[in-house]
Design a protein around this motif. Sequence first.
Motif, PDB file in Angstrom:
ATOM      1  N   LEU A 172       0.815  -1.224   0.000  1.00  0.00           N
ATOM      2  CA  LEU A 172       0.000   0.000   0.000  1.00  0.00           C
ATOM      3  C   LEU A 172       0.841   1.262   0.000  1.00  0.00           C
ATOM      4  O   LEU A 172       0.361   2.352  -0.361  1.00  0.00           O
ATOM      5  N   SER A 173       2.107   1.139   0.393  1.00  0.00           N
ATOM      6  CA  SER A 173       2.964   2.327   0.390  1.00  0.00           C
ATOM      7  C   SER A 173       3.327   2.755  -1.023  1.00  0.00           C
ATOM      8  O   SER A 173       3.669   3.914  -1.271  1.00  0.00           O
ATOM      9  N   ASP A 174       3.272   1.792  -1.968  1.00  0.00           N
ATOM     10  CA  ASP A 174       3.508   2.114  -3.385  1.00  0.00           C
ATOM     11  C   ASP A 174       2.154   2.164  -4.071  1.00  0.00           C
ATOM     12  O   ASP A 174       1.642   1.164  -4.568  1.00  0.00           O
ATOM     13  N   GLU A 175       1.574   3.344  -4.097  1.00  0.00           N
ATOM     14  CA  GLU A 175       0.177   3.504  -4.534  1.00  0.00           C
ATOM     15  C   GLU A 175      -0.047   3.084  -5.979  1.00  0.00           C
ATOM     16  O   GLU A 175      -1.046   2.449  -6.303  1.00  0.00           O
ATOM     17  N   VAL A 176       0.892   3.398  -6.855  1.00  0.00           N
ATOM     18  CA  VAL A 176       0.723   3.103  -8.284  1.00  0.00           C
ATOM     19  C   VAL A 176       0.710   1.593  -8.522  1.00  0.00           C
ATOM     20  O   VAL A 176      -0.175   1.056  -9.178  1.00  0.00           O
ATOM     21  N   LYS A 177       1.724   0.895  -7.961  1.00  0.00           N
ATOM     22  CA  LYS A 177       1.790  -0.556  -8.130  1.00  0.00           C
ATOM     23  C   LYS A 177       0.631  -1.261  -7.431  1.00  0.00           C
ATOM     24  O   LYS A 177       0.101  -2.249  -7.933  1.00  0.00           O
ATOM     25  N   ALA A 178       0.252  -0.712  -6.257  1.00  0.00           N
ATOM     26  CA  ALA A 178      -0.859  -1.305  -5.517  1.00  0.00           C
ATOM     27  C   ALA A 178      -2.148  -1.229  -6.324  1.00  0.00           C
ATOM     28  O   ALA A 178      -2.914  -2.196  -6.397  1.00  0.00           O
ATOM     29  N   LYS A 179      -2.380  -0.092  -6.958  1.00  0.00           N
ATOM     30  CA  LYS A 179      -3.589   0.099  -7.761  1.00  0.00           C
ATOM     31  C   LYS A 179      -3.614  -0.882  -8.939  1.00  0.00           C
ATOM     32  O   LYS A 179      -4.653  -1.478  -9.253  1.00  0.00           O
ATOM     33  N   LYS A 180      -2.439  -1.038  -9.562  1.00  0.00           N
ATOM     34  CA  LYS A 180      -2.342  -1.941 -10.711  1.00  0.00           C
ATOM     35  C   LYS A 180      -2.625  -3.383 -10.294  1.00  0.00           C
ATOM     36  O   LYS A 180      -3.360  -4.113 -10.982  1.00  0.00           O
ATOM     37  N   LYS A 181      -2.063  -3.807  -9.161  1.00  0.00           N
ATOM     38  CA  LYS A 181      -2.257  -5.181  -8.693  1.00  0.00           C
ATOM     39  C   LYS A 181      -3.704  -5.433  -8.284  1.00  0.00           C
ATOM     40  O   LYS A 181      -4.247  -6.517  -8.511  1.00  0.00           O
ATOM     41  N   ILE A 182      -4.330  -4.412  -7.690  1.00  0.00           N
ATOM     42  CA  ILE A 182      -5.743  -4.555  -7.309  1.00  0.00           C
ATOM     43  C   ILE A 182      -6.624  -4.678  -8.553  1.00  0.00           C
ATOM     44  O   ILE A 182      -7.564  -5.474  -8.601  1.00  0.00           O
ATOM     45  N   GLU A 183      -6.295  -3.899  -9.581  1.00  0.00           N
ATOM     46  CA  GLU A 183      -7.044  -3.988 -10.840  1.00  0.00           C
ATOM     47  C   GLU A 183      -6.888  -5.386 -11.462  1.00  0.00           C
ATOM     48  O   GLU A 183      -7.849  -5.973 -11.961  1.00  0.00           O
ATOM     49  N   ASN A 184      -5.657  -5.911 -11.440  1.00  0.00           N
ATOM     50  CA  ASN A 184      -5.416  -7.255 -11.967  1.00  0.00           C
ATOM     51  C   ASN A 184      -6.189  -8.304 -11.171  1.00  0.00           C
ATOM     52  O   ASN A 184      -6.733  -9.256 -11.734  1.00  0.00           O
ATOM     53  N   SER A 185      -6.233  -8.097  -9.863  1.00  0.00           N
ATOM     54  CA  SER A 185      -6.963  -9.033  -9.005  1.00  0.00           C
ATOM     55  C   SER A 185      -8.448  -9.008  -9.321  1.00  0.00           C
ATOM     56  O   SER A 185      -9.104 -10.052  -9.350  1.00  0.00           O
ATOM     57  N   LEU A 186      -8.991  -7.821  -9.562  1.00  0.00           N
ATOM     58  CA  LEU A 186     -10.410  -7.701  -9.916  1.00  0.00           C
ATOM     59  C   LEU A 186     -10.710  -8.421 -11.237  1.00  0.00           C
ATOM     60  O   LEU A 186     -11.746  -9.074 -11.383  1.00  0.00           O
ATOM     61  N   GLN A 187      -9.782  -8.295 -12.187  1.00  0.00           N
ATOM     62  CA  GLN A 187      -9.961  -8.986 -13.466  1.00  0.00           C
ATOM     63  C   GLN A 187      -9.964 -10.505 -13.269  1.00  0.00           C
ATOM     64  O   GLN A 187     -10.769 -11.228 -13.873  1.00  0.00           O
ATOM     65  N   LEU A 188      -9.070 -10.975 -12.409  1.00  0.00           N
ATOM     66  CA  LEU A 188      -9.011 -12.411 -12.119  1.00  0.00           C
ATOM     67  C   LEU A 188     -10.287 -12.885 -11.428  1.00  0.00           C
ATOM     68  O   LEU A 188     -10.801 -13.964 -11.732  1.00  0.00           O
ATOM     69  N   VAL A 189     -10.804 -12.068 -10.498  1.00  0.00           N
ATOM     70  CA  VAL A 189     -12.048 -12.419  -9.800  1.00  0.00           C
ATOM     71  C   VAL A 189     -13.210 -12.477 -10.785  1.00  0.00           C
ATOM     72  O   VAL A 189     -14.037 -13.402 -10.752  1.00  0.00           O
ATOM     73  N   ASN A 190     -13.285 -11.477 -11.677  1.00  0.00           N
ATOM     74  CA  ASN A 190     -14.364 -11.450 -12.672  1.00  0.00           C
ATOM     75  C   ASN A 190     -14.284 -12.662 -13.603  1.00  0.00           C
ATOM     76  O   ASN A 190     -15.309 -13.243 -13.973  1.00  0.00           O
ATOM     77  N   LYS A 191     -13.058 -13.039 -13.963  1.00  0.00           N
ATOM     78  CA  LYS A 191     -12.887 -14.216 -14.811  1.00  0.00           C
ATOM     79  C   LYS A 191     -13.316 -15.475 -14.065  1.00  0.00           C
ATOM     80  O   LYS A 191     -13.959 -16.369 -14.643  1.00  0.00           O
ATOM     81  N   SER A 192     -12.989 -15.547 -12.778  1.00  0.00           N
ATOM     82  CA  SER A 192     -13.402 -16.695 -11.955  1.00  0.00           C
ATOM     83  C   SER A 192     -14.919 -16.776 -11.875  1.00  0.00           C
ATOM     84  O   SER A 192     -15.500 -17.864 -11.967  1.00  0.00           O
ATOM     85  N   ILE A 193     -15.575 -15.622 -11.684  1.00  0.00           N
ATOM     86  CA  ILE A 193     -17.038 -15.586 -11.603  1.00  0.00           C
ATOM     87  C   ILE A 193     -17.658 -16.075 -12.910  1.00  0.00           C
ATOM     88  O   ILE A 193     -18.628 -16.843 -12.911  1.00  0.00           O
ATOM     89  N   LYS A 194     -17.079 -15.645 -14.033  1.00  0.00           N
ATOM     90  CA  LYS A 194     -17.585 -16.067 -15.341  1.00  0.00           C
ATOM     91  C   LYS A 194     -17.467 -17.585 -15.499  1.00  0.00           C
ATOM     92  O   LYS A 194     -18.401 -18.249 -15.975  1.00  0.00           O
ATOM     93  N   GLU A 195     -16.312 -18.138 -15.097  1.00  0.00           N
ATOM     94  CA  GLU A 195     -16.102 -19.584 -15.196  1.00  0.00           C
ATOM     95  C   GLU A 195     -17.094 -20.332 -14.300  1.00  0.00           C
ATOM     96  O   GLU A 195     -17.642 -21.369 -14.689  1.00  0.00           O
ATOM     97  N   LEU A 196     -17.328 -19.804 -13.102  1.00  0.00           N
ATOM     98  CA  LEU A 196     -18.260 -20.457 -12.169  1.00  0.00           C
ATOM     99  C   LEU A 196     -19.689 -20.420 -12.701  1.00  0.00           C
ATOM    100  O   LEU A 196     -20.458 -21.357 -12.492  1.00  0.00           O
TER     101      LEU A 196
END
Length: 263
Positions: A94-118
């Motif tokens: 969280l101290s690196d805001e730019v990288k943290a934001k990018k990783k959270i966005e990637n995580s959301l994409q992975l979650v959405n893909k998981s939901i679609k598969e389910l």
Amino acid sequence: MQNETTKIAILVAISTLIFLLMPIFLLLYIRSYNRHKKNHVLEKQNMQQKFEAEMLQARVEVQDQTMQSIATELHDNVGQLLSLTTLTLNSVNLSDEVKAKKKIENSLQLVNKSIKELRELAKLLHGEQLVENGLGHAIDQEISWLSKSGAYELQVNNTLSESDYTSPDKDLIILRLLQEIINNMIKHAQATQIQIDAYLATNVLHLKVKENGVGFNPDEIKARKSGMGLNSIYKRIEMINGKLILNSAPGKGTSISIEIPYP
């Protein structure tokens, strides 16, 4: 005159005998006809019972194969997606805001893909993507499972999805036939390339599967009356008045061509 009287007496006797025997012959004929009719009815009932039993078995086997596919998909695909999501979120700084934001966005994409598969798996559990949506769609689903393994170079031509024709009883058995053929290839063929064609032509459904695996001697398998599920495949094709052409030889792969009156 006496000769004439004798002849008349004989004719009367023969006529009387015929008249008396006719009802007996008629009764015997009626009895024989009823017996054959009863046997025919019983035979039809037995055939219907066998067909219904085979349909039930095919339905159970299709459901079992589907559940196995779902279990594999949950483990190999959805499980990996969720594990990757967990790893990504755990690595967020969280101290690196730019990288943290990018990783959270990637995580959301992975979650959405998981939901679609389910959601796709949930449809399978409710049978929405089996034969209820048409045989072409069900075949596409089976090929999708095969494709996700990444073990084969696939060449597919399935035009059944474009057809409005359906035959629920036949569709279920045809789907099970394809599952058996694919399972045999996975277990025995050691193939790297698989070609699948499914199409309709002049009220005949054609299903062709060809692979470049190790092959076998069909005559030897038939003589043993066992092995590779061929007996089950032949029996089911016979039930729906189909025809199977099998070509194989050691080291030269296998091709299976099925023709079934449809719908």
